[in-house]
Write an enzyme that holds these catalytic residues in place. Structure first.
Site, short mmCIF file in Angstrom:
data_model
loop_
_atom_site.label_atom_id
_atom_site.label_comp_id
_atom_site.label_asym_id
_atom_site.label_seq_id
_atom_site.Cartn_x
_atom_site.Cartn_y
_atom_site.Cartn_z
N GLU A 4 0.81 -1.21 0.00
CA GLU A 4 0.00 0.00 0.00
C GLU A 4 0.85 1.27 0.00
OE1 GLU A 4 -4.06 -1.75 2.06
OE2 GLU A 4 -2.90 -0.23 3.14
N GLU A 39 -5.09 -8.64 0.44
CA GLU A 39 -5.88 -8.32 1.63
C GLU A 39 -7.34 -8.12 1.25
OE1 GLU A 39 -4.71 -5.05 4.14
OE2 GLU A 39 -2.58 -5.50 3.93
#
Length: 478
Positions: free
Chosen positions: A170, A378
């Site tokens: 991320e 995720e």
């Protein structure tokens, strides 16, 4: 499209779960580990919910064998975990801490012994503090060399047994929260610094991938991107333009750099006009072009809906970190877009929209634009869980959430998207960065809260037994 019959999940599909070192390990100063930026930042008053930090977290560093045994019991095919950079290099560079390498070496061997494919994340936000103090961390191009050297040590140590690698987790979040919104370390709110830091991080990502090709020829590597597909609020053309703007600013800015080695021209033009474009030095774009990943890692939690935002409209705003539903304000970029609640979707207590179909949409967009396999690194539901008498946690809401997202993945596969893995966030409960321990994600309840570590007991939730059936049937049971 509506399919008469959905394709089955591939026989070698990787059903898994994921975690991050700072959120689970604890042992912040054990066995020679150095301090990370989070080891310090989380202790500043007012930065996290009730002052929670990862000093102990859920003590995975000392309970990893118990945790792996539970992973084996549920039947995980893969476990994605991050390496704490400062556990390998206490000063971020220099002498390797052999005890740190030993910990991850043991973890990898135990996973393989239990037929669980290890997937390593090189960087999940915990920067060695020494590098922050020496040259400003991600603000300096020196970090490209130091990150690459760190990555090379891991490639050499574990590349013989680990096939799947996540380079940066991320990047859009750790650069944005750290340098644009001031919510993560170093707590800066400066758009120009944000875009410069992000450019440097993209270069570091590409350089690590270049070195990976030399050292792990049979491995696969890619970044994990926090993807929130953009929707227009209405079919009004100005709202559609706003959503298109958001897709370019919020998503393509990163993914285009990863895959094509270039930035979207529309966004770059805007940044130049605003005087906040990153400094691009000779050779930068050539390096980006060399770092094309093998897959696109995707962390998916929600879609975001946008409408037109006037030049004097709303700008950035704070996020909901309390779990008080409905407290997230509108945010945006004046003249570009602003966010709006989606009237067709429900939301979590943290105001994250629940949109399984959005995952399918995102997967299709990635497949169409980038023509890469997708590793879903995720996806999960953060919620208030209740431990009932008899060590029972009835988290039917989590089962419903994940079940619907698995169905969306199967629909995307039936559409023709190549999805190679699905990792839930997370396996055990963990520290949720700014949200403490109240926001629980795991299949395994960890008996602790913000006020006390209690006994850190591992307790299997209802979802644990359900996910076991999902894996056993390769997704036929959802």
């Amino acid at each position: 499209m509506i399919h008469d019959k959905l394709k089955a999940f591939p026989k070698d599909f990787l059903w898994g779960s994921a975690s991050a070192a700072y959120q689970v390990e604890g042992g912040w100063n054990q066995d020679g580990k150095g301090k990370s930026n989070w080891d310090v930042y989380a202790h500043f008053p007012g930065t996290t919910y009730k002052g929670t930090n990862g000093d102990v977290a859920v003590d995975h560093y000392n309970r990893w064998q118990e945790d792996v045994a539970l992973m084996a019991e549920v039947g995980l095919k893969t476990y994605r975990f991050s390496v704490a950079w400062s556990r390998i290099f206490p000063e971020g560079k220099g002498e390797v801490n052999q005890k740190g390498l030993e910990f991850y070496n043991n973890l990898i061997n135990e996973l393989i012994k239990n037929k669980i494919e290890p997937a390593i994340t090189l960087y999940h936000w915990d920067l060695p503090l020494a590098l922050e103090e020496e040259y400003g961390g991600w603000e300096s191009r020196q970090i490209i060399e130091d990150f690459t050297n760190y990555a090379v040590v891991l490639f050499k140590a574990f590349g013989d047994r680990v096939k799947y690698w996540i380079s940066l987790n991320e990047q859009n979040i750790f650069t944005g929260h750290g340098y644009k919104f001031g919510l993560h370390p170093p707590g800066v709110t400066d758009d120009k610094r944000f875009f410069q830091v992000n450019h440097i991080a993209s270069l570091a990502n590409a350089k690590a991938i270049v070195e990976f090709r030399k050292l792990v020829p049979n491995g696969l590597i890619g970044p994990s991107f926090a993807y929130s597909p953009a929707y227009p609020l209405t079919s009004k053309p100005e709202d559609i333009i706003a959503a298109e703007n958001a897709e370019e600013f919020i998503n393509h800015w990163w993914m285009d750099a990863y895959v094509f080695g270039r930035y979207p021209q529309m966004v770059l033009n805007y940044l130049i006009e605003q005087g906040i474009a990153p400094i691009i030095e000779p050779g930068d774009m050539e390096l980006l072009a060399q770092g094309k990943p093998d897959f696109m890692g995707v962390n998916y939690y929600q879609t975001t809906t946008y409408e037109s935002n006037p030049l004097d409209g709303v700008g950035s705003a704070k996020f909901n970190t309390t779990g008080k539903k409905g407290t997230t304000p509108e945010t945006g970029i004046p003249g570009v877009y602003k966010t709006k609640p989606n009237p067709f979707l429900q939301a979590t207590d943290w105001d994250w929209t629940i949109d399984p179909e959005g995952l399918r949409i995102g997967l299709r967009r990635i497949a169409s634009r980038y023509n890469l396999p997708v590793f879903i690194s995720e996806n999960g539901l953060g919620a208030f869980d209740t431990l009932e008498e008899g060590d029972i946690v009835n988290d039917d809401y989590r089962i419903a959430y994940i079940s619907e997202h698995i169905k969306a993945i199967q629909e995307a596969i039936s559409d023709g998207v190549d999805v190679i893995a699905y990792c839930t966030w997370s396996f055990t409960d963990l520290l949720s960065w700014l949200n403490g321990f109240q926001k629980r994600y795991g299949f395994v309840y960890v008996n602790r809260d913000e006020e006390s570590e209690k006994d850190l007991r591992r307790i299997k939730k209802k979802s644990f037994y359900w996910y076991k059936k999902v894996i056993e049937t390769n997704g036929e049971v959802k």
